[in-house]
Every structure is written in structure tokens, then in C-alpha cells.
Design a protein around this motif. Structure first.
Motif, PDB file in Angstrom:
ATOM      1  N   PRO A 166      -0.337  -6.383 -10.258  1.00  7.66           N
ATOM      2  CA  PRO A 166       0.112  -7.480  -9.368  1.00  7.66           C
ATOM      3  C   PRO A 166      -1.187  -8.381  -8.920  1.00  7.66           C
ATOM      4  CG  PRO A 166       0.888  -5.404  -8.495  1.00  7.66           C
ATOM      5  CD  PRO A 166      -0.074  -5.123  -9.793  1.00  7.66           C
ATOM      6  N   GLY A 167      -0.856  -9.822  -9.386  1.00  6.76           N
ATOM      7  CA  GLY A 167      -1.716 -10.906  -9.023  1.00  6.76           C
ATOM      8  C   GLY A 167      -2.719 -11.017  -9.822  1.00  6.76           C
ATOM      9  N   MET A 168      -2.669 -10.269 -10.966  1.00  4.75           N
ATOM     10  CA  MET A 168      -3.831 -10.438 -12.005  1.00  4.75           C
ATOM     11  C   MET A 168      -3.693 -11.768 -12.934  1.00  4.75           C
ATOM     12  SD  MET A 168      -6.130  -8.101 -11.541  1.00  4.75           S
ATOM     13  CE  MET A 168      -6.973  -8.666 -13.033  1.00  4.75           C
ATOM     14  N   LYS A 169      -2.535 -12.152 -13.005  1.00  6.55           N
ATOM     15  CA  LYS A 169      -2.416 -13.328 -13.673  1.00  6.55           C
ATOM     16  C   LYS A 169      -3.222 -14.605 -13.111  1.00  6.55           C
ATOM     17  CE  LYS A 169       1.311 -16.707 -15.594  1.00  6.55           C
ATOM     18  NZ  LYS A 169       2.597 -16.895 -15.616  1.00  6.55           N
ATOM     19  N   ALA A 170      -2.695 -14.694 -11.663  1.00  2.98           N
ATOM     20  CA  ALA A 170      -3.359 -15.975 -10.816  1.00  2.98           C
ATOM     21  C   ALA A 170      -4.997 -15.597 -10.866  1.00  2.98           C
ATOM     22  CB  ALA A 170      -2.895 -15.802  -9.335  1.00  2.98           C
ATOM     23  N   ILE A 171      -5.423 -14.453 -10.823  1.00  2.00           N
ATOM     24  CA  ILE A 171      -6.707 -14.087 -10.578  1.00  2.00           C
ATOM     25  C   ILE A 171      -7.574 -14.491 -11.915  1.00  2.00           C
ATOM     26  CG2 ILE A 171      -8.579 -12.374 -10.528  1.00  2.00           C
ATOM     27  CD1 ILE A 171      -6.698 -11.042  -8.170  1.00  2.00           C
ATOM     28  N   PHE A 172      -6.745 -14.059 -12.924  1.00  2.07           N
ATOM     29  CA  PHE A 172      -7.479 -14.317 -14.361  1.00  2.07           C
ATOM     30  C   PHE A 172      -7.525 -15.693 -14.840  1.00  2.07           C
ATOM     31  CE2 PHE A 172      -8.032 -10.307 -17.212  1.00  2.07           C
ATOM     32  CZ  PHE A 172      -8.564  -9.573 -16.272  1.00  2.07           C
ATOM     33  N   ILE A 221       0.428 -19.308 -10.461  1.00  2.00           N
ATOM     34  CA  ILE A 221       1.593 -18.847  -9.688  1.00  2.00           C
ATOM     35  C   ILE A 221       2.868 -19.728  -9.574  1.00  2.00           C
ATOM     36  CG2 ILE A 221       2.165 -18.227  -7.093  1.00  2.00           C
ATOM     37  CD1 ILE A 221      -0.739 -17.491  -6.877  1.00  2.00           C
ATOM     38  N   MET A 222       2.480 -20.884  -9.906  1.00  2.00           N
ATOM     39  CA  MET A 222       3.714 -22.085  -9.989  1.00  2.00           C
ATOM     40  C   MET A 222       4.748 -21.586 -11.207  1.00  2.00           C
ATOM     41  SD  MET A 222       1.888 -25.571  -9.057  1.00  2.00           S
ATOM     42  CE  MET A 222       3.125 -26.427  -9.935  1.00  2.00           C
ATOM     43  N   THR A 223       4.009 -21.211 -12.418  1.00  2.00           N
ATOM     44  CA  THR A 223       4.765 -20.837 -13.321  1.00  2.00           C
ATOM     45  C   THR A 223       5.695 -19.733 -13.061  1.00  2.00           C
ATOM     46  OG1 THR A 223       3.298 -19.380 -14.396  1.00  2.00           O
ATOM     47  CG2 THR A 223       3.279 -21.548 -14.836  1.00  2.00           C
ATOM     48  N   PRO A 240       5.240 -14.226  -6.250  1.00  2.00           N
ATOM     49  CA  PRO A 240       6.797 -14.621  -5.682  1.00  2.00           C
ATOM     50  C   PRO A 240       7.480 -13.260  -5.454  1.00  2.00           C
ATOM     51  CG  PRO A 240       6.097 -16.224  -7.370  1.00  2.00           C
ATOM     52  CD  PRO A 240       5.053 -15.096  -7.410  1.00  2.00           C
ATOM     53  N   VAL A 241       7.474 -12.405  -6.532  1.00  2.00           N
ATOM     54  CA  VAL A 241       8.240 -11.180  -6.335  1.00  2.00           C
ATOM     55  C   VAL A 241       7.860 -10.334  -5.210  1.00  2.00           C
ATOM     56  CG1 VAL A 241       8.753  -9.167  -7.678  1.00  2.00           C
ATOM     57  CG2 VAL A 241       9.057 -11.451  -8.838  1.00  2.00           C
ATOM     58  N   LEU A 242       6.338 -10.153  -5.368  1.00  2.00           N
ATOM     59  CA  LEU A 242       5.913  -9.405  -4.340  1.00  2.00           C
ATOM     60  C   LEU A 242       6.113  -9.914  -2.802  1.00  2.00           C
ATOM     61  CD1 LEU A 242       2.398  -8.382  -5.811  1.00  2.00           C
ATOM     62  CD2 LEU A 242       4.325  -6.922  -5.860  1.00  2.00           C
ATOM     63  N   LEU A 243       6.159 -11.333  -2.601  1.00  2.00           N
ATOM     64  CA  LEU A 243       6.450 -11.745  -1.386  1.00  2.00           C
ATOM     65  C   LEU A 243       7.858 -11.777  -1.004  1.00  2.00           C
ATOM     66  CD1 LEU A 243       4.222 -15.016  -1.415  1.00  2.00           C
ATOM     67  CD2 LEU A 243       3.727 -12.765  -0.032  1.00  2.00           C
ATOM     68  N   GLY A 244       8.714 -11.530  -2.211  1.00  2.00           N
ATOM     69  CA  GLY A 244      10.335 -11.677  -1.808  1.00  2.00           C
ATOM     70  C   GLY A 244      10.783 -12.856  -1.603  1.00  2.00           C
ATOM     71  N   SER A 245       9.995 -14.002  -1.980  1.00  2.00           N
ATOM     72  CA  SER A 245      10.646 -15.376  -1.558  1.00  2.00           C
ATOM     73  C   SER A 245       9.900 -16.388  -2.230  1.00  2.00           C
ATOM     74  CB  SER A 245      10.577 -15.669   0.308  1.00  2.00           C
ATOM     75  OG  SER A 245      10.838 -16.803   0.551  1.00  2.00           O
ATOM     76  N   VAL A 246      10.698 -17.265  -2.814  1.00  2.00           N
ATOM     77  CA  VAL A 246      10.101 -18.626  -3.277  1.00  2.00           C
ATOM     78  C   VAL A 246       9.560 -19.673  -2.267  1.00  2.00           C
ATOM     79  CG1 VAL A 246      10.384 -20.917  -4.552  1.00  2.00           C
ATOM     80  CG2 VAL A 246      11.522 -18.494  -5.391  1.00  2.00           C
ATOM     81  N   LEU A 247      10.150 -19.754  -0.958  1.00  2.00           N
ATOM     82  CA  LEU A 247       9.639 -20.508  -0.076  1.00  2.00           C
ATOM     83  C   LEU A 247       8.490 -20.213   0.490  1.00  2.00           C
ATOM     84  CD1 LEU A 247      10.273 -22.702   1.909  1.00  2.00           C
ATOM     85  CD2 LEU A 247      11.566 -21.192   3.213  1.00  2.00           C
ATOM     86  N   GLY A 285      11.481 -25.990  -9.158  1.00  2.00           N
ATOM     87  CA  GLY A 285      12.415 -25.015  -9.149  1.00  2.00           C
ATOM     88  C   GLY A 285      12.695 -24.287 -10.315  1.00  2.00           C
ATOM     89  N   LYS A 286      13.798 -23.466 -10.144  1.00  2.00           N
ATOM     90  CA  LYS A 286      14.240 -22.514 -11.303  1.00  2.00           C
ATOM     91  C   LYS A 286      15.016 -23.241 -12.529  1.00  2.00           C
ATOM     92  CE  LYS A 286      18.950 -21.715  -9.543  1.00  2.00           C
ATOM     93  NZ  LYS A 286      20.002 -20.781  -8.977  1.00  2.00           N
ATOM     94  N   ASP A 287      15.336 -24.552 -12.143  1.00  2.00           N
ATOM     95  CA  ASP A 287      15.777 -25.428 -13.114  1.00  2.00           C
ATOM     96  C   ASP A 287      14.859 -26.454 -13.666  1.00  2.00           C
ATOM     97  OD1 ASP A 287      18.366 -24.262 -12.939  1.00  2.00           O
ATOM     98  OD2 ASP A 287      18.939 -25.726 -11.128  1.00  2.00           O
ATOM     99  N   SER A 288      13.424 -26.448 -13.283  1.00  2.00           N
ATOM    100  CA  SER A 288      12.532 -27.211 -13.735  1.00  2.00           C
ATOM    101  C   SER A 288      12.123 -26.906 -15.322  1.00  2.00           C
ATOM    102  CB  SER A 288      11.350 -26.987 -13.096  1.00  2.00           C
ATOM    103  OG  SER A 288      11.520 -27.286 -11.593  1.00  2.00           O
ATOM    104  N   ALA A 289      12.122 -27.946 -16.029  1.00  2.00           N
ATOM    105  CA  ALA A 289      11.594 -27.845 -17.289  1.00  2.00           C
ATOM    106  C   ALA A 289      10.504 -26.969 -17.608  1.00  2.00           C
ATOM    107  CB  ALA A 289      11.546 -29.224 -18.063  1.00  2.00           C
ATOM    108  N   GLU A 290      10.414 -25.987 -18.517  1.00  5.08           N
ATOM    109  CA  GLU A 290       9.417 -25.162 -18.684  1.00  5.08           C
ATOM    110  C   GLU A 290       7.845 -25.843 -18.969  1.00  5.08           C
ATOM    111  OE1 GLU A 290       8.498 -20.945 -21.030  1.00  5.08           O
ATOM    112  OE2 GLU A 290      10.354 -21.856 -21.239  1.00  5.08           O
ATOM    113  N   LYS A 291       7.927 -27.016 -19.510  1.00  2.00           N
ATOM    114  CA  LYS A 291       6.878 -27.643 -19.869  1.00  2.00           C
ATOM    115  C   LYS A 291       6.343 -28.239 -18.587  1.00  2.00           C
ATOM    116  CE  LYS A 291       8.043 -28.036 -24.959  1.00  2.00           C
ATOM    117  NZ  LYS A 291       9.464 -27.188 -24.465  1.00  2.00           N
ATOM    118  N   SER A 292       6.974 -28.772 -17.952  1.00  2.00           N
ATOM    119  CA  SER A 292       6.498 -29.420 -16.620  1.00  2.00           C
ATOM    120  C   SER A 292       5.545 -28.566 -15.926  1.00  2.00           C
ATOM    121  CB  SER A 292       7.735 -29.737 -15.602  1.00  2.00           C
ATOM    122  OG  SER A 292       8.243 -28.566 -15.238  1.00  2.00           O
TER     123      SER A 292
END
Length: 295
Positions: A166-172, A221-223, A240-247, A285-292
Motif C-alpha cells: 500500500p502506498g508504494m506506487k506514490a512513494i516510488f 495517485i491521480m492515476t 484511494p482504495v485504502l481511503l475508501g473515497s475518491v473525494l 474522473g472515472k471516465d477521463s481518458a487514460e492518456k490525460s
């Protein structure tokens, strides 16, 4: 199971690594410029950072696509798809050769620095067996402490995957693309005697390291915000999953960007970058283009 196609393969192995490496291109160019004594760009740290990004991400994606390719028997009858794997390997080989060329023109400290930051990225999805480390430790203890451990029954150790911590992606991402790029530029310029004693106004060493590290960590984390629902179903322990909320995640990301902006408000570049990043957080958001979210 999704069908592997040429556009999908090209996107994963070529387009995404190139887009991600553009971030390192911009950041390493900026650092090379402000840290240089003569105000010129040094091609060596820029090349090292860009090619390292391409190799780390490209090799990871290529491995996944090769497994996907071999798992579908229908792919064996598609020579055009197979040829794209050859193109991908050639692309990564060319990047590796360019990286080797740049490193050959740098001091040994740059090689060691690059290896220290690239190695974790290459091991990002590699299963690391803790049993091997346990076996080595038991043998060492047995060598120095006699045969006291030989009678113990073998125990199985879990397999560690860095990506699943958990969290290693952002830290790395923050450390590699923030501190790592700064350290590479520092080692190259100091080795060539072209390192400035004082950074041009309004920049400082603290600004470069803190801003770039926080910015890249938040970007990672944005991705995960965009992939929140998929990660939640798959049980991937992202922030986001650990926090349980996108907001909640968006509020924390915005707060991080605002704190950095307020801390270095005298730097208009950092202020503009933080404002843009904060706006992008709420546009995502969830519908945002992946490349954005790769830019």
C-alpha cells in the motif's frame, strides 16, 4: 479476457513509456538548466532519465503483453502481431544502448546513482521470494552458530511484490522521479565541474527536491483515482482504495499541492504548476481518458 491487438500493444509498449518519459525530459531539462554553472543544458542527465523511464515502463509492459500473447493460441497465427514484439524489443534495445552511451560519458557515481533508482522500478512487479532470504540467513546462522537450525522444519515464506505494498506506487514515483532525477543531474554536473554554487533566483535546492517529489507522488495517485472502481473490485491496495473515497483522495491531493505552493509562493513556476495540478485533480474522473493523466 481482452484480446491483444496491435494498437493495444503499441499503446502499452511504445506510446505510454514515451509519454511518461516526457515528464522526466521536462524535469531533467529544468534541473540541468538551473543547476548548470553556465546555464546550458547537459544532454547526459536528460538522456539517462528519459531512457531509464522508457526501459523501466516498457520492459514491464512488454513482459505483461508477452504473457498475454502466449496465453492465446490464436495469436500464433498472427505474424503481424508477432513482428510488433520484435519492434518493441528493438525499441528497448536502442534505449538501453543510448543509456549506456550516456553513462559511459559520466563519472562512476552517476552509474551507481542510476542503478540505485532504476533497480526498484525494474523490480516493480517482480515477485520477490522472502524464503530465499530466510534460507540465506539460516545458513549464515548455521555457519556461525553450529547446527542448531538444521533440525528446524522448513517454513514457507510469502512472496513480496512491491507494487502490492500500500502506498508504494506514490512513494516510488516521487522518490525516483523527484529525488532520483535531481541526484542524477547533480552527479553529472559535479563530475564535470559544471555545477553552480548558487541556483538562479527564485530557485533553491529545497524547492527542486520537495516540489518535484510531491508533484510526482500526487501524479501517481491521480492515476489511481481514475482506476478506483476497478482497483476496488480487484482488491488492489491503492491510496484511494485504502481511503475508501475518491473525494477524500482529491481533497488530500489538493491540500498537498496548495501546501507546496504556499511554501514556495515566491517561485511563479512552482505556483503555476501546483495550481494546474490542483485543477487537474478535480477534472479527473472515472471516465477521463487514460492518456490525460499520463501528461
Amino acid at each position: 479476457m481482452s484480446i491483444l491487438t496491435i494498437p493495444k500493444l503499441a499503446d502499452e509498449v511504445f506510446l505510454r513509456p514515451i509519454i511518461i518519459s516526457m515528464n522526466s525530459l521536462a524535469l531533467s531539462s529544468l534541473m540541468s538548466y538551473v543547476m548548470s554553472a553556465n546555464g546550458n543544458l547537459d544532454w547526459r542527465p536528460i538522456t539517462i532519465c528519459v531512457t531509464s523511464d522508457i526501459l523501466a515502463m516498457g520492459a514491464d509492459h512488454l513482459k505483461d503483453k508477452e504473457e498475454e500473447y502466449s496465453s492465446d493460441r490464436n495469436n500464433a497465427h498472427d505474424p503481424r502481431l508477432a513482428s510488433w514484439f520484435i519492434y518493441a524489443r528493438s525499441f528497448l534495445t536502442a534505449s538501453a544502448m543510448l543509456l549506456a552511451l550516456a553513462l559511459s560519458q559520466c563519472p562512476i557515481s552517476t552509474l551507481l546513482t542510476t542503478a540505485a533508482f532504476v533497480a526498484p522500478a525494474l523490480l516493480w512487479t517482480t515477485p520477490i521470494s522472502l524464503e530465499k532470504f530466510g534460507l540465506i540467513s539460516r545458513r549464515l546462522l548455521g555457519r556461525f552458530g553450529g547446527d542448531m537450525h538444521q533440525s528446524e522444519p522448513p517454513t514457507s515464506a510469502p512472496v513480496l511484490v512491491i507494487k502490492r505494498i500500500p502506498g508504494m506506487k506514490a512513494i516510488f514515483n516521487g522518490i525516483i522521479r523527484g529525488c532520483g532525477i535531481y541526484t542524477v543531474v547533480l552527479s553529472v554536473l559535479s563530475g564535470s565541474g559544471n555545477l553552480t554554487n548558487t541556483l538562479p533566483s527564485p530557485w533553491s535546492v529545497v524547492q527542486l527536491i520537495v516540489w518535484s517529489t510531491v508533484s510526482r507522488s500526487c501524479h501517481a495517485i491521480m492515476t489511481d483515482v481514475r482506476d478506483f472502481e476497478d482497483d476496488l473490485k480487484a482488491g488492489v491496495p491503492t491510496i484511494p482504495v485504502l481511503l475508501g473515497s475518491v473525494l477524500k483522495t482529491k481533497v488530500i491531493l489538493t491540500a498537498c499541492h496548495m501546501l507546496v505552493m504556499l511554501a514556495f509562493i515566491e517561485n511563479p513556476y512552482i505556483m503555476g504548476s501546483c495550481l494546474f495540478a490542483a485543477i487537474l485533480v478535480w477534472m479527473l474522473g472515472k471516465d477521463s481518458a487514460e492518456k490525460s493523466v499520463l501528461v
